[in-house]
Design an enzyme around this catalytic site. Sequence first.
Site, PDB file in Angstrom:
ATOM      1  CE  LYS A  47       0.298  11.508  -2.549  1.00 16.79           C
ATOM      2  NZ  LYS A  47       0.025  10.266  -3.245  1.00 16.79           N
ATOM      3  CE  LYS A 187      -6.808  -2.196   6.624  1.00 14.81           C
ATOM      4  NZ  LYS A 187      -5.409  -1.792   6.291  1.00 14.81           N
TER       5      LYS A 187
HETATM    6  N1  LIG Z   1      -7.255   6.736   9.385  1.00 11.09           N
HETATM    7  C1  LIG Z   1      -8.118   5.862   9.880  1.00 11.09           C
HETATM    8  O1  LIG Z   1      -9.173   6.232  10.406  1.00 11.09           O
HETATM    9  C2  LIG Z   1      -7.814   4.387   9.835  1.00 11.09           C
HETATM   10  C3  LIG Z   1      -8.592   3.546  10.610  1.00 11.09           C
HETATM   11  C4  LIG Z   1      -8.334   2.187  10.584  1.00 11.09           C
HETATM   12  C5  LIG Z   1      -7.322   1.685   9.820  1.00 11.09           C
HETATM   13  N2  LIG Z   1      -6.571   2.519   9.055  1.00 11.09           N
HETATM   14  C6  LIG Z   1      -5.502   1.927   8.244  1.00 11.09           C
HETATM   15  O2  LIG Z   1      -4.332   2.689   8.439  1.00 11.09           O
HETATM   16  C7  LIG Z   1      -3.545   2.655   7.252  1.00 11.09           C
HETATM   17  C8  LIG Z   1      -3.188   4.067   6.840  1.00 11.09           C
HETATM   18  O3  LIG Z   1      -4.372   4.789   6.582  1.00 11.09           O
HETATM   19  P1  LIG Z   1      -4.414   6.393   6.621  1.00 11.09           P
HETATM   20  O4  LIG Z   1      -5.648   6.756   7.310  1.00 11.09           O
HETATM   21  O5  LIG Z   1      -3.133   6.899   7.086  1.00 11.09           O
HETATM   22  O6  LIG Z   1      -4.664   6.706   5.083  1.00 11.09           O
HETATM   23  P2  LIG Z   1      -3.756   7.440   4.016  1.00 11.09           P
HETATM   24  O7  LIG Z   1      -3.253   8.722   4.532  1.00 11.09           O
HETATM   25  O8  LIG Z   1      -4.594   7.466   2.770  1.00 11.09           O
HETATM   26  O9  LIG Z   1      -2.553   6.448   3.823  1.00 11.09           O
HETATM   27  C9  LIG Z   1      -2.598   5.331   2.988  1.00 11.09           C
HETATM   28  C10 LIG Z   1      -1.187   5.054   2.529  1.00 11.09           C
HETATM   29  O10 LIG Z   1      -1.183   3.872   1.720  1.00 11.09           O
HETATM   30  C11 LIG Z   1      -0.450   4.141   0.533  1.00 11.09           C
HETATM   31  N3  LIG Z   1      -0.921   3.296  -0.557  1.00 11.09           N
HETATM   32  C12 LIG Z   1      -2.188   3.120  -0.988  1.00 11.09           C
HETATM   33  N4  LIG Z   1      -2.184   2.274  -2.039  1.00 11.09           N
HETATM   34  C13 LIG Z   1      -0.894   1.923  -2.267  1.00 11.09           C
HETATM   35  C14 LIG Z   1      -0.244   1.094  -3.212  1.00 11.09           C
HETATM   36  N5  LIG Z   1      -0.920   0.439  -4.151  1.00 11.09           N
HETATM   37  N6  LIG Z   1       1.101   0.994  -3.145  1.00 11.09           N
HETATM   38  C15 LIG Z   1       1.813   1.668  -2.216  1.00 11.09           C
HETATM   39  N7  LIG Z   1       1.263   2.465  -1.286  1.00 11.09           N
HETATM   40  C16 LIG Z   1      -0.086   2.579  -1.326  1.00 11.09           C
HETATM   41  C17 LIG Z   1      -0.705   5.600   0.255  1.00 11.09           C
HETATM   42  O11 LIG Z   1       0.291   6.095  -0.625  1.00 11.09           O
HETATM   43  P3  LIG Z   1       0.027   7.389  -1.538  1.00 11.09           P
HETATM   44  O12 LIG Z   1       0.217   8.553  -0.609  1.00 11.09           O
HETATM   45  O13 LIG Z   1       1.054   7.276  -2.588  1.00 11.09           O
HETATM   46  O14 LIG Z   1      -1.365   7.291  -2.042  1.00 11.09           O
HETATM   47  C18 LIG Z   1      -0.612   6.177   1.656  1.00 11.09           C
HETATM   48  O15 LIG Z   1       0.730   6.381   2.032  1.00 11.09           O
HETATM   49  C19 LIG Z   1      -4.347   1.876   6.216  1.00 11.09           C
HETATM   50  O16 LIG Z   1      -3.911   0.526   6.241  1.00 11.09           O
HETATM   51  C20 LIG Z   1      -5.770   1.961   6.758  1.00 11.09           C
HETATM   52  O17 LIG Z   1      -6.559   0.881   6.314  1.00 11.09           O
HETATM   53  C21 LIG Z   1      -6.787   3.876   9.042  1.00 11.09           C
END
Ligand SMILES: NC(=O)c1ccc[n+]([C@@H]2O[C@H](COP(=O)([O-])OP(=O)(O)OC[C@H]3O[C@@H](n4cnc5c(N)ncnc54)[C@H](OP(=O)(O)O)[C@@H]3O)[C@@H](O)[C@H]2O)c1
Length: 349
Positions: A47, A187
């Site tokens: 990771k 969110k």
């Molecule tokens: N990608 C999109 O299209 C998109 C669009 C709008 C908003 N967002 C927002 O952007 C942010 C990142 O999303 P992403 O797309 O990059 O998804 P992602 O790759 O799944 O990243 C999510 C991150 O949150 C961490 N996480 C989840 N639950 C947790 C917990 N209980 N304690 C500590 N860490 C935790 C995960 O850690 P682990 O690796 O350990 O699981 C991971 O590092 C989120 O807030 C999401 O809502 C994303």
Amino acid sequence: MQEINKEKQIVCVTGAGGYLASWVVKFLLSKGYVVHGTVRDPCDEKKNAHLKTLENAAENLQLFKTDLLDYEGLFAAIAGCTGVFHIASPVPIHSTVLNPEVVLLEPAITGSRNVLNACMKAKVKKVVVVSSISAVVMNPYWPKDQAMDENCWTDTEYCKSIEVTNDKCRLEGDFHESTKFWYRIGKTIAESEALEYARRGELNLITVCPSNAIGPMLQSSINASSLLLLDYMKGERDTVENKDRPMVDVRDVAEAILLAYENPKAEGRYICSSHKIRTQLLVEKLKNMFPEYNYPTKFTEVKDGVKLNSQKLQNLGWKYRPLEETIIDAVKDFEESGLLNKPISDVAK
Ligand SMILES: NC(=O)c1ccc[n+]([C@@H]2O[C@H](COP(=O)([O-])OP(=O)(O)OC[C@H]3O[C@@H](n4cnc5c(N)ncnc54)[C@H](OP(=O)(O)O)[C@@H]3O)[C@@H](O)[C@H]2O)c1
């Protein structure tokens, strides 16, 4: 508002190993910031390997082990930081999430409170919270002909009413819509509470609401929004819904987050979405650019028509790439990482 001097400035990024956060960490390191990244398991080589090989990571990146529900762990990472980028939040990759209240809501809402309370205690100068257009678009009262801007908020009561009607789908084993609604509620509550800290004058805090982010991945395992694109290229589904897909390049989102942090004029909330495309048109674009893959051939029409307005972010100086460049970079990345040769069930474990 105070100018941010980034020379060797220490900042914290929550969920540093995730899709979007990894790009934010990369850009921060390349600009000379010292980064405290929170991860759930710093010993997980698979990771975190990509973080350790980023430019300047050896000298300027320190990983802290913490969960969003562990206040003390978060405080240890945030103490001594000038700025915090709160990006961690559960983003379900599987359509089936049992106990969504516990799995999706609690880390999103209580986790965000923990981060912000730690920021207050540590006297952090500026905080950027990553929200989502999920906190914007579920509002049946917004005028249909008007693009949604930062004044539009998802109506959680409306989400809950839809959740009730979704009970039927759930009983039939389809959790997908239900999962999305819990994500949206988490969110929305987390972002509105975060902006309350700013309104009360407790934190200098900005929120950024991206749409579906796509583009190259730095991390080794797939994330939910990249899977959406990959899924169209695997020939595993012949029929998909034809609906509006607001999209943005993940690198442009990371740039927006840094801009919100560094620009002293930034205030409040920012929608971050650059393109809107119907699924069928997106599939046609992919097919023209990469004809060697298998695509859906049937589309069921979904009437939605969500329009988003990112003018506020553009007024701050935000620029974005053409969608074609994002698609090409994303697919090349899928090819290089071998994701197109594996079944979806192996990719999204
Ligand atoms: N990608 C999109 O299209 C998109 C669009 C709008 C908003 N967002 C927002 O952007 C942010 C990142 O999303 P992403 O797309 O990059 O998804 P992602 O790759 O799944 O990243 C999510 C991150 O949150 C961490 N996480 C989840 N639950 C947790 C917990 N209980 N304690 C500590 N860490 C935790 C995960 O850690 P682990 O690796 O350990 O699981 C991971 O590092 C989120 O807030 C999401 O809502 C994303």
